[in-house]
Design an enzyme around this catalytic site. Structure first.
Site, short mmCIF file in Angstrom:
data_model
loop_
_atom_site.label_atom_id
_atom_site.label_comp_id
_atom_site.label_asym_id
_atom_site.label_seq_id
_atom_site.Cartn_x
_atom_site.Cartn_y
_atom_site.Cartn_z
N LYS A 38 0.86 -1.19 0.00
CA LYS A 38 0.00 0.00 0.00
C LYS A 38 0.90 1.24 0.00
CE LYS A 38 -2.80 3.29 1.51
NZ LYS A 38 -1.94 4.39 1.00
N GLY B 8 6.18 5.40 8.52
CA GLY B 8 5.31 6.58 8.43
C GLY B 8 5.26 7.29 9.76
N SER B 9 4.10 7.85 10.07
CA SER B 9 3.97 8.69 11.27
C SER B 9 3.74 7.84 12.52
CB SER B 9 2.79 9.64 11.10
OG SER B 9 1.60 8.88 10.98
N GLY C 254 1.44 4.53 12.93
CA GLY C 254 2.21 3.38 13.41
C GLY C 254 1.61 2.81 14.69
N GLU D 115 8.50 1.89 11.59
CA GLU D 115 9.59 2.88 11.57
C GLU D 115 8.90 4.23 11.50
OE1 GLU D 115 11.89 5.51 11.17
OE2 GLU D 115 11.95 5.02 9.04
N CYS E 110 13.71 10.55 7.10
CA CYS E 110 13.53 10.29 8.54
C CYS E 110 14.86 10.38 9.27
CB CYS E 110 12.82 8.98 8.83
SG CYS E 110 12.85 7.80 7.54
N GLU F 126 9.24 16.51 15.30
CA GLU F 126 9.79 16.23 13.97
C GLU F 126 9.07 17.14 12.97
OE1 GLU F 126 8.90 12.44 12.03
OE2 GLU F 126 10.95 12.37 11.32
P1 ADP Z 1 3.44 10.57 6.68
O1 ADP Z 1 2.92 11.60 7.63
O2 ADP Z 1 4.88 10.29 6.84
O3 ADP Z 1 3.00 10.74 5.27
P2 ADP Z 1 1.43 8.62 7.40
O4 ADP Z 1 1.61 7.80 8.61
O5 ADP Z 1 0.32 9.60 7.38
O6 ADP Z 1 2.86 9.22 7.15
O7 ADP Z 1 1.27 7.68 6.13
C1 ADP Z 1 2.11 6.61 5.86
C2 ADP Z 1 1.32 5.51 5.17
O8 ADP Z 1 0.30 5.05 6.06
C3 ADP Z 1 0.60 5.96 3.89
O9 ADP Z 1 0.71 4.93 2.93
C4 ADP Z 1 -0.82 6.13 4.36
O10 ADP Z 1 -1.77 5.96 3.33
C5 ADP Z 1 -0.96 5.00 5.37
N1 ADP Z 1 -2.05 5.17 6.34
C6 ADP Z 1 -2.60 6.34 6.77
N2 ADP Z 1 -3.58 6.08 7.68
C7 ADP Z 1 -3.62 4.74 7.84
C8 ADP Z 1 -4.42 3.85 8.66
N3 ADP Z 1 -5.36 4.30 9.50
N4 ADP Z 1 -4.17 2.52 8.57
C9 ADP Z 1 -3.20 2.05 7.76
N5 ADP Z 1 -2.45 2.82 6.96
C10 ADP Z 1 -2.66 4.15 6.98
#
Ligand code: ADP
Length: 475
Positions: free
Chosen positions: A177, A228-229, A233, A250, A284, A377
């Protein structure tokens, strides 16, 4: 300007329409009038179909011999090599990564696939003596099944591959994804995967909450690897724990570089400026704090400012650019607000007058270690300079955040370097090097809130994507 690319789901090695007709646009951050792609918002049904395709592919893929799986990964590396420049340009256009670094990312993808292809033939276990004489006892690695990979936009090819390559090498099949901001790069990656057995690698595009949630909750998914965030996470950790499936996250850093009074200051300044500002600070592992020993504070700040000034700001497609735009308008607004609200002294602000989502590289001096600027961050070209009395004080400040991903010390003294390496709380430590970038064949990950689960990349990556079976054969 070319027409936007229409993005489709990639299921069972074919591009198929999403069940959800709604789309979102991916814009070129260096020139937002350039609409790069129109991607599906994605439906839960797309996710379910992809997990089904990966489940069907699993018995075939896992029962291929290790050398045959290795060969499939080597061939994937060759297909990427054949499209090296096209993929580099796509990264630059879609996520605003300066072309030189985008080319580096594509080269890294090839290295990752080749490295993990080797793991497919090296995933050996051990013979373990049994309690009594006679039985043959041994351990062997087994794949988990279907794994979900969820990734951000900042390394749109390398992060998916540093997860997918060890997953596939161990015999798992994959549902990937990608981030909403990089659908075109994900589609190109899917194209290069054609040649693997059908359904071994699937891509479901769309909204994180819809598609991401479906992919972590699907009973067919046996493990989730996420970058991701912290917010997302944490959700993934909870869902995976409740389902008792493996999970690896991560989630970023607030990486500190420490400059001691005996450091080679011009060299340290060049590395700190590059670590903080290249790709507009959107790695990161980017340096976001530099902690300077009091005795050289003023002298270091003046060389640092010169080093930051020398980094060209411009469009990502220009090979001379070091600092491109930030990813999207909301990031530009968020960063602009943070800069405006900061009470600290601006030591330097570069000019950034291009039409895209630019944020001027900015250095703040004498920042309070407890302030938002030193703790949150920001993911932008912003560097906080802090002052420390000595090495131990610098380490104390360095450790006083919730993160622990990457760090560096600049010194000529081996004892100081070793004391730092021992005491600093971080997964990646550099002496006289930049906090960013890692060799793909070395373990990657952080301590504290930065990461969870076993490390990614390098020889340990396979630990996440396999589980041990202990066998005893009696005569
Ligand atoms: P960033 O702020 O670094 O872009 P995010 O954590 O928002 O990171 O997004 C990282 C990934 O997680 C993206 O592929 C996003 O579509 C996916 N994502 C966002 N929300 C969810 C969720 N509730 N469950 C699973 N994946 C998600």
């Amino acid at each position: 300007m070319s027409d936007p690319v229409r993005i489709a789901q990639f299921i069972g090695s074919s591009f198929v329409e999403s069940r959800e007709p709604g789309t979102f646009a991916s814009l070129n951050p260096s020139d937002p009038a350039d609409v790069v792609a129109l991607a599906p918002r994605g439906a839960k049904e797309d996710a379910a179909k992809a997990v089904q395709a990966a489940s069907q592919a699993f018995p075939t893929w896992r029962h291929m011999s290790g050398p045959a799986r290795a060969d499939a990964l080597y061939q994937w590396a060759s297909r990427i090599q054949d499209r090296h420049e096209e993929l580099s340009q796509a990264i630059a256009r879609e996520v605003g990564k300066p072309l030189g670094e985008a080319r580096g990312e594509v080269s890294r993808c090839i290295a990752i696939l080749r490295y993990f292809a080797g793991d497919a033939v090296r995933s050996v276990g051990e013979v373990i003596p049994a309690l009594s004489d006679g039985p043959l006892q041994y351990s062997l690695r087994q794949p988990l099944g279907v794994v979900t990979l969820i990734t951000p936009w900042n390394f749109p090819l390398a992060i998916p591959l540093w997860k997918a390559a060890p997953a596939l090498a161990m015999g798992n099949t994959v549902v990937f994804k990608p981030a909403e901001q990089s659908p075109w790069c994900a589609q190109l990656l899917a194209e290069t995967s054609i040649g693997l057995p059908d359904g071994a690698f699937n891509v479901v595009q769309g909204d994180g909450e819809t598609v991401g949630t479906a992919l972590i909750e699907d009973p067919g998914v046996k493990a989730v690897s996420f970058t991701g965030s912290i917010e997302v996470g944490t959700i993934i950790q909870k869902v995976s724990a409740a389902r008792n499936v493996k999970c690896q996250t991560e989630m970023g850093g607030k990486n500190a570089a420490i400059v001691l009074k005996d450091a080679d200051l011009p060299r340290a300044a060049g590395l700190v400026a590059a670590g903080a500002m290249r790709f507009a600070g959107q790695k990161c592992t980017a340096t976001s704090r530099v902690i300077v020993e009091k005795a050289v504070y003023t002298e270091f700040v003046s060389v640092l400012v010169k080093a930051v000034e020398s980094l060209p700001v411009g469009p990502a497609s220009d090979p001379a650019t070091a600092v491109g735009p930030v990813i999207e308008e909301s990031a530009q607004h968020r960063l602009t607000r943070a800069l405006e609200n900061s009470p600290f002294e601006r030591e330097h602000v570069s000019r950034a007058t291009c039409p895209g989502y630019y944020v001027p590289p900015t250095v703040f001096g004498r920042v309070d270690p407890g302030s938002d600027l030193a703790q949150d961050e920001l993911f932008g070209p912003v560097l906080a300079v802090l002052e420390a009395e000595d090495l131990d004080h610098a380490v104390e400040i360095g450790n006083a955040t919730r993160f622990g991903l990457s760090t560096a010390v600049y010194t000529q003294d081996i004892s100081s370097a070793m004391r730092f390496v021992d005491r600093i709380e971080a997964g990646l430590v550099r002496v006289n090097g930049d906090t960013t970038g890692v060799d793909p064949h070395a373990p990657f990950g952080g301590t504290k809130a930065s990461s969870s689960g076993t490390r990614e990349q390098g020889p340990v990556a396979k630990d996440f994507y396999s589980e041990w079976k202990t066998v005893q054969i009696n005569p």
